[in-house]
Write a protein that holds these residues in place. Structure first.
Motif, PDB file in Angstrom:
ATOM      1  N   ARG A  62       0.353  -1.475   0.367  1.00 15.80           N
ATOM      2  CA  ARG A  62      -0.077   0.289   0.189  1.00 15.80           C
ATOM      3  C   ARG A  62       0.819   1.266   0.064  1.00 15.80           C
ATOM      4  N   GLU A  63       1.968   1.028   0.724  1.00 13.90           N
ATOM      5  CA  GLU A  63       2.760   2.228   0.721  1.00 13.90           C
ATOM      6  C   GLU A  63       3.726   2.908  -0.689  1.00 13.90           C
ATOM      7  N   PRO A  64       4.326   3.814  -0.493  1.00 12.43           N
ATOM      8  CA  PRO A  64       4.469   4.408  -1.758  1.00 12.43           C
ATOM      9  C   PRO A  64       6.011   4.193  -1.803  1.00 12.43           C
ATOM     10  N   ASP A  65       6.934   3.640  -2.641  1.00 15.26           N
ATOM     11  CA  ASP A  65       7.993   2.793  -1.865  1.00 15.26           C
ATOM     12  C   ASP A  65       9.869   3.362  -3.302  1.00 15.26           C
ATOM     13  N   PHE A  66       9.090   4.709  -3.445  1.00 13.44           N
ATOM     14  CA  PHE A  66      10.822   5.429  -4.771  1.00 13.44           C
ATOM     15  C   PHE A  66      11.184   5.633  -3.559  1.00 13.44           C
ATOM     16  N   LEU A  67      12.526   6.250  -4.584  1.00 13.96           N
ATOM     17  CA  LEU A  67      14.495   5.784  -3.439  1.00 13.96           C
ATOM     18  C   LEU A  67      13.523   6.651  -2.191  1.00 13.96           C
ATOM     19  N   ILE A  68      14.280   6.993  -1.220  1.00 15.58           N
ATOM     20  CA  ILE A  68      14.764   5.718  -1.000  1.00 15.58           C
ATOM     21  C   ILE A  68      13.594   5.223   0.736  1.00 15.58           C
ATOM     22  N   THR A  69      13.031   3.844   0.398  1.00 21.30           N
ATOM     23  CA  THR A  69      11.927   3.551   0.700  1.00 21.30           C
ATOM     24  C   THR A  69      13.077   2.284   1.828  1.00 21.30           C
ATOM     25  N   ASP A  70      13.196   2.022   3.393  1.00 16.65           N
ATOM     26  CA  ASP A  70      13.596   1.191   3.021  1.00 16.65           C
ATOM     27  C   ASP A  70      12.388  -0.027   4.382  1.00 16.65           C
ATOM     28  N   TYR A  71      12.509  -0.734   3.593  1.00 16.23           N
ATOM     29  CA  TYR A  71      10.897  -2.661   4.137  1.00 16.23           C
ATOM     30  C   TYR A  71      11.165  -2.821   5.182  1.00 16.23           C
ATOM     31  N   GLU A 100       6.915  13.571  -4.193  1.00 14.02           N
ATOM     32  CA  GLU A 100       8.204  14.534  -2.972  1.00 14.02           C
ATOM     33  C   GLU A 100       9.239  13.711  -2.366  1.00 14.02           C
ATOM     34  N   SER A 101      10.193  14.243  -1.955  1.00 13.08           N
ATOM     35  CA  SER A 101      11.698  13.380  -1.380  1.00 13.08           C
ATOM     36  C   SER A 101      11.433  12.327  -0.824  1.00 13.08           C
ATOM     37  N   ARG A 102      11.856  11.258  -0.093  1.00 15.24           N
ATOM     38  CA  ARG A 102      11.493  10.182   0.236  1.00 15.24           C
ATOM     39  C   ARG A 102      12.594  10.021   0.359  1.00 15.24           C
ATOM     40  N   LEU A 103      13.244  10.150   2.068  1.00 15.99           N
ATOM     41  CA  LEU A 103      14.394   9.278   2.466  1.00 15.99           C
ATOM     42  C   LEU A 103      13.617   8.019   4.205  1.00 15.99           C
ATOM     43  N   ILE A 104      13.184   6.949   4.540  1.00 17.02           N
ATOM     44  CA  ILE A 104      12.773   6.107   5.785  1.00 17.02           C
ATOM     45  C   ILE A 104      13.987   4.896   5.395  1.00 17.02           C
ATOM     46  N   TRP A 105      15.068   5.288   6.186  1.00 22.30           N
ATOM     47  CA  TRP A 105      16.193   4.754   6.380  1.00 22.30           C
ATOM     48  C   TRP A 105      16.416   4.322   8.029  1.00 22.30           C
ATOM     49  N   SER A 106      16.381   2.580   8.189  1.00 20.20           N
ATOM     50  CA  SER A 106      16.917   2.264   9.167  1.00 20.20           C
ATOM     51  C   SER A 106      18.240   1.872   9.657  1.00 20.20           C
ATOM     52  N   SER A 107      18.738   2.123  11.188  1.00 18.11           N
ATOM     53  CA  SER A 107      19.581   2.217  12.001  1.00 18.11           C
ATOM     54  C   SER A 107      19.803   1.337  12.783  1.00 18.11           C
ATOM     55  N   GLY A 108      20.849   0.891  13.410  1.00 14.50           N
ATOM     56  CA  GLY A 108      20.707  -0.415  14.993  1.00 14.50           C
ATOM     57  C   GLY A 108      20.376  -1.726  14.661  1.00 14.50           C
TER      58      GLY A 108
END
Length: 425
Positions: A45-54, A215-223
């Motif tokens: 359901r979610e937009p997934d253009f760069l950068i989208t961390d699943y 819109e630009s996108r940045l979803i980025w996980s860490s840890g």
């Protein structure tokens, strides 16, 4: 045991399925089953253009199941088409897995593949001729999701528009990817990524002409570096051990691989055998993973997906001798330029700059460093023209760098050769 009961082709396909199966099993250890199902629905359901961390959008387990199932289906299609197993089978499977961690999902790839099928039918040829192009071309799958989410139209209308868009993309991909290969002559390994960037630029330009903004996108996980270092080390270490134990000549084949230029079209599986190819894949996977971690980068959906791109192309062009100079060029660029090597886009550029491995392979270390230095700037800026809709952003950037750089290097080399021969230009 499998070697005695199965034909070589069957055994090789079965071994390849162990990679996605490994991650599917791991998924249920890191996320409850009910959350995995809900997570996969969220991914769709979610937009997934760069950068989208699943890993953030749906959860680590959901991302692994999404990637694993898509990869198994992809392998199954190739097997069902009766195609021979080769290096490109490995590459396409690894790319399908890797980019299904940050952009491809169980719904948004099929319209593009349908377009490729229609192209094959239109030209009255086998689908197997273009199936790998179709797999690589699903790098444009975020466009399908975007069409579904952009206009406030009835669901059936949006679904029809997204399917038609995907079919058009799939239909134009084969001829365009063939044409652009002549431009860079195989010095950028992500050829379909280059073609995809052109298609994405045209489509996004059309979107903007109708007032659609992205819109630009940045979803980025860490840890989670410790967890993923363990998981990836087990997998890549297992590749090396299996290759060495099964064939005592695997290391000799690996040394032969290190002497190759790695131009597009190379197939280490056919030239050196599966075991040597596995060793190369495992070595490259561990090396790139350690480089990312030691530089302070994050292991997450996008970076693991990018590492799998390197691992996949370790069957069709990449090895340590031709990827390290290019990566060094990106690292040197981070010192001289205004961004940090640990920035999300920079980390991806570091890993995926290895699309230019053939430049270092043929022209040497200095040329490879220069290619990486240039690639970092292009990759970090060119994505704005298509709003992150091409998941193979570094493929588009690498194609541009190769087209710009290789003729210059060749002209200098030819001039020196003429000078040594006492000939004038």
């Amino acid at each position: 045991m499998w070697g005695k009961k199965l034909q070589p082709r069957d055994r090789h396909f079965l071994l390849l399925t162990l990679v996605p199966i490994y991650f599917i099993i791991a998924a249920f250890f890191v996320q409850p089953a009910d959350e995995i199902l809900q997570g996969i629905i969220t991914l769709i359901r979610e937009p997934d253009f760069l950068i989208t961390d699943y890993f953030i959008v749906g959860g680590i387990g959901a991302a692994f199941v999404n990637a694993g199932v898509l990869t198994l289906i992809s392998i199954g299609i190739v097997y069902g088409l009766g195609m021979d197993f080769d290096g490109h089978t490995i590459t396409s499977a690894c790319l399908m897995f890797g980019f299904s961690l940050f952009g491809k999902n169980l719904l948004n790839i099929w319209a593009i593949l349908l377009g490729v099928v229609l192209y094959a039918r239109y030209h009255k040829t086998s689908v197997s001729r273009y199936i790998y192009v179709g797999y690589y071309g699903t790098s444009l799958s975020p466009i399908i999701t975007q069409v579904m989410l952009t206009w406030e139209l009835p669901l059936p209308v949006r679904l029809l528009l997204s399917v038609l868009t995907g079919m058009v993309i799939g239909f134009v991909l084969p001829p365009l990817s063939t044409h652009v290969h002549y431009a860079h002559k195989g010095y950028s390994l992500y050829n379909v990524g280059f073609a995809g960037g052109i298609i994405a630029t045209v489509i996004v330009s059309l979107f903007k002409s109708f007032g659609v903004t992205i819109e630009s996108r940045l979803i980025w996980s860490s840890g989670n570096n410790r967890l993923f270092v363990i998981m990836l080390s087990i997998l890549f270490g297992g590749m090396i051990l299996y290759g060495v134990i099964r064939d005592r000549e695997a290391l000799r084949g690996y040394r032969n691989i290190l002497r190759c230029y790695g131009l597009g079209g190379t197939d280490y599986y056919r030239s050196e055998g599966g075991e040597a190819t596995l060793v190369n894949m495992g070595v490259n996977g561990i090396a790139v993973m350690l480089i990312v971690v030691l530089l302070g980068g994050d292991l997450n959906g996008p970076t693991i997906g990018s590492i799998f791109t390197v691992v996949g192309f370790s069957a069709t062009g990449k090895h340590l001798r031709n990827i390290l100079p290019v990566m060094l060029g990106v690292c040197l660029a981070s010192v001289a330029k205004t961004w940090s090597i640990t920035d999300p886009s920079a980390v991806l550029a570091l890993i995926l700059s290895t699309t230019l491995a053939p430049v270092a392979g043929e022209f040497g270390v200095f040329a490879g460093v220069l290619a990486g230095f240039l690639h970092s700037s292009v990759a970090l800026n060119v994505g704005i023209v298509y709003g992150g809709m091409n998941l193979y952003n570094n493929g588009f950037a690498g194609g541009l760098v190769a087209i710009f750089l290789v003729p210059v290097i060749q002209s200098i080399r030819d001039r020196r050769a003429r000078a040594r021969g006492g000939l004038s230009l």
